[in-house]
Design a protein around this motif. Structure first.
Motif, PDB file in Angstrom:
ATOM      1  N   UNK A   1       0.828  -1.203   0.000  1.00 37.44           N
ATOM      2  CA  UNK A   1       0.000   0.000   0.000  1.00 37.44           C
ATOM      3  C   UNK A   1       0.864   1.255   0.000  1.00 37.44           C
ATOM      4  N   UNK A   2       1.951   1.241   0.761  1.00 35.46           N
ATOM      5  CA  UNK A   2       2.852   2.402   0.795  1.00 35.46           C
ATOM      6  C   UNK A   2       3.450   2.673  -0.586  1.00 35.46           C
ATOM      7  N   UNK A   3       3.807   1.596  -1.303  1.00 31.77           N
ATOM      8  CA  UNK A   3       4.370   1.778  -2.649  1.00 31.77           C
ATOM      9  C   UNK A   3       3.321   2.318  -3.620  1.00 31.77           C
ATOM     10  N   UNK A   4       2.072   1.863  -3.467  1.00 35.56           N
ATOM     11  CA  UNK A   4       0.997   2.392  -4.302  1.00 35.56           C
ATOM     12  C   UNK A   4       0.813   3.877  -4.033  1.00 35.56           C
ATOM     13  N   UNK A   5       0.780   4.268  -2.774  1.00 39.92           N
ATOM     14  CA  UNK A   5       0.613   5.676  -2.428  1.00 39.92           C
ATOM     15  C   UNK A   5       1.765   6.519  -2.961  1.00 39.92           C
ATOM     16  N   UNK A   6       2.947   5.912  -3.063  1.00 46.36           N
ATOM     17  CA  UNK A   6       4.107   6.634  -3.584  1.00 46.36           C
ATOM     18  C   UNK A   6       4.122   6.709  -5.103  1.00 46.36           C
ATOM     19  N   UNK A   7       3.151   6.041  -5.760  1.00 46.31           N
ATOM     20  CA  UNK A   7       3.061   6.107  -7.205  1.00 46.31           C
ATOM     21  C   UNK A   7       3.877   5.089  -7.947  1.00 46.31           C
ATOM     22  N   UNK A   8       4.249   3.998  -7.281  1.00 46.58           N
ATOM     23  CA  UNK A   8       5.088   2.992  -7.933  1.00 46.58           C
ATOM     24  C   UNK A   8       4.305   2.090  -8.872  1.00 46.58           C
ATOM     25  N   UNK A   9       2.991   2.035  -8.727  1.00 43.65           N
ATOM     26  CA  UNK A   9       2.194   1.177  -9.595  1.00 43.65           C
ATOM     27  C   UNK A   9       0.846   0.856  -8.998  1.00 43.65           C
ATOM     28  N   UNK A  10       0.154  -0.101  -9.610  1.00 44.62           N
ATOM     29  CA  UNK A  10      -1.147  -0.563  -9.153  1.00 44.62           C
ATOM     30  C   UNK A  10      -0.948  -1.772  -8.229  1.00 44.62           C
ATOM     31  N   UNK A  11      -1.933  -2.021  -7.374  1.00 46.89           N
ATOM     32  CA  UNK A  11      -1.901  -3.216  -6.536  1.00 46.89           C
ATOM     33  C   UNK A  11      -3.320  -3.658  -6.243  1.00 46.89           C
ATOM     34  N   UNK A  12      -3.474  -4.943  -6.015  1.00 49.33           N
ATOM     35  CA  UNK A  12      -4.745  -5.507  -5.567  1.00 49.33           C
ATOM     36  C   UNK A  12      -4.574  -5.895  -4.102  1.00 49.33           C
ATOM     37  N   UNK A  13      -5.453  -5.349  -3.260  1.00 52.73           N
ATOM     38  CA  UNK A  13      -5.323  -5.512  -1.810  1.00 52.73           C
ATOM     39  C   UNK A  13      -6.695  -5.774  -1.189  1.00 52.73           C
ATOM     40  N   UNK A  14      -6.726  -6.282   0.051  1.00 56.92           N
ATOM     41  CA  UNK A  14      -8.009  -6.457   0.740  1.00 56.92           C
ATOM     42  C   UNK A  14      -8.694  -5.113   0.962  1.00 56.92           C
ATOM     43  N   UNK A  15     -10.008  -5.105   0.837  1.00 54.81           N
ATOM     44  CA  UNK A  15     -10.736  -3.842   0.955  1.00 54.81           C
ATOM     45  C   UNK A  15     -10.577  -3.194   2.322  1.00 54.81           C
ATOM     46  N   UNK A  16     -10.500  -4.013   3.389  1.00 60.82           N
ATOM     47  CA  UNK A  16     -10.377  -3.421   4.724  1.00 60.82           C
ATOM     48  C   UNK A  16      -9.037  -2.713   4.911  1.00 60.82           C
ATOM     49  N   UNK A  17      -8.012  -3.173   4.198  1.00 69.44           N
ATOM     50  CA  UNK A  17      -6.692  -2.568   4.348  1.00 69.44           C
ATOM     51  C   UNK A  17      -6.633  -1.175   3.718  1.00 69.44           C
ATOM     52  N   UNK A  18      -7.337  -0.974   2.598  1.00 66.47           N
ATOM     53  CA  UNK A  18      -7.233   0.289   1.860  1.00 66.47           C
ATOM     54  C   UNK A  18      -8.350   1.252   2.220  1.00 66.47           C
ATOM     55  N   UNK A  19      -9.247   0.860   3.104  1.00 67.84           N
ATOM     56  CA  UNK A  19     -10.422   1.683   3.399  1.00 67.84           C
ATOM     57  C   UNK A  19     -10.047   3.100   3.820  1.00 67.84           C
ATOM     58  N   UNK A  20      -9.117   3.239   4.751  1.00 64.33           N
ATOM     59  CA  UNK A  20      -8.733   4.568   5.234  1.00 64.33           C
ATOM     60  C   UNK A  20      -8.039   5.365   4.139  1.00 64.33           C
ATOM     61  N   UNK A  21      -7.162   4.710   3.364  1.00 67.25           N
ATOM     62  CA  UNK A  21      -6.439   5.411   2.293  1.00 67.25           C
ATOM     63  C   UNK A  21      -7.402   5.908   1.223  1.00 67.25           C
ATOM     64  N   UNK A  22      -8.435   5.125   0.928  1.00 65.25           N
ATOM     65  CA  UNK A  22      -9.441   5.556  -0.050  1.00 65.25           C
ATOM     66  C   UNK A  22     -10.244   6.725   0.508  1.00 65.25           C
ATOM     67  N   UNK A  23     -10.640   6.618   1.753  1.00 65.95           N
ATOM     68  CA  UNK A  23     -11.437   7.674   2.376  1.00 65.95           C
ATOM     69  C   UNK A  23     -10.670   8.999   2.422  1.00 65.95           C
TER      70      UNK A  23
END
Length: 301
Positions: free
Chosen positions: A232-254
């Protein structure tokens, strides 16, 4: 070696109780059974252990010598057996548990305080690992129970399904602003992916649910890493796309740090991309009270 420990216990009880009937009541057997055991013991030893004095049984000198030796050892052995039996029945001691850190953080941590309060003498030892290592640690006896996102195939393990988690594809807004938002399988395949470990866990089931089993998996996996938080940290840094569990990315999406990506609809299945979570333990694991308490708690969850 006498090979008849039960008879020694009977001898010990008769010496304390004074009569066969009283000893039988303590042992939960009949007075006749007490007499038979003592007779068999005397025959095996070749000595007389008791003599009758009225209604009571009195130890002979040989019997007194044997009981004196039993007095040195049987109470301690009795206490040890009782302690072992109590340890089997009581939810006490340590149980080791393995699994994925993000899932534990979101699913297990909120449930743990109440469970530990219910069993104040229980101790949990928790470690985090990928499924392949957890399966090995289970078989080696290094962990008692493990939660895994992949079904272990080791024949020595017992496995139960405990739940499912949904997967979503995410990317940082800045990354999408630079490379575009993909919709079709071809467009997604042109992007850079960050994947979990070498088996493309999460990415593969999401891809097949989105585009069907015949569509080749993306080849541009620029980073394989066995840590969901780092993904998730690498995705936020713009390194690429990732598929992750929805509960893990909930706060980052919000908070707008990442956005979810929706593949275009088509003839593919409408199934949601999900992964099954499994609880595993050794088939030969001792069914102690502490082990069963933790296992049943996890299965109920």
């Amino acid at each position: 070696m006498l090979g008849n420990h039960e008879a020694l216990w009977t001898l010990w009880e008769v010496s304390r109780a004074g009569t066969h009937a009283a000893a039988a009541a303590r042992l939960g057997i009949t007075a006749s059974a007490v007499g038979q055991q003592l007779k068999a013991l005397e025959q095996r030893l070749g000595v007389v252990l008791f003599e009758r004095v009225g209604r009571r049984a009195r130890l002979t000198p040989a019997g007194e010598a044997l009981v004196e030796r039993l007095r040195e050892h049987l109470p301690a052995l009795d206490a040890a057996l009782e302690e072992a039996s109590e340890a089997q029945r009581a939810v006490r001691g340590e149980v080791s548990l393995g699994g994925p850190w993000p899932f534990f953080r979101f699913w297990l941590r909120p449930r743990m305080p109440a469970f530990l309060e219910r069993h104040p003498e229980l101790r949990l030892s928790v470690r985090f690992d990928v499924p392949s290592l957890l399966a090995r640690r289970l078989l080696a006896g290094e962990v008692d129970l493990a939660i895994m996102g992949l079904l272990p195939e080791a024949p020595g393990l017992e496995v139960r399904r405990i739940g499912q988690e949904e997967f979503v594809a995410v990317a940082a807004p800045a990354y999408l602003g630079r490379w575009g938002t993909p919709r079709s399988a071809r467009e997604f395949a042109a992007h850079r992916f960050i994947a979990f470990d070498s088996d493309l866990a999460m990415l593969a089931p999401w891809w097949r649910a989105a585009f069907g089993p015949k569509e080749p998996l993306p080849e541009q996996v620029v980073c394989r890493i066995a840590n969901l938080d780092e993904m998730l940290a690498l995705v936020e840094a713009g390194a690429g796309l990732a598929v992750l569990p929805d509960y893990l990315v909930e706060a980052a999406v919000r908070e707008g740090r990442v956005v979810t990506l929706a593949p275009e609809s088509g003839r593919r299945s409408l199934r949601r991309p999900r992964g099954t979570l499994w609880l595993a333990w050794r088939r030969a694991a001792a069914p102690t009270a502490r082990f069963l308490a933790v296992r049943d708690w996890l299965l109920e969850g």
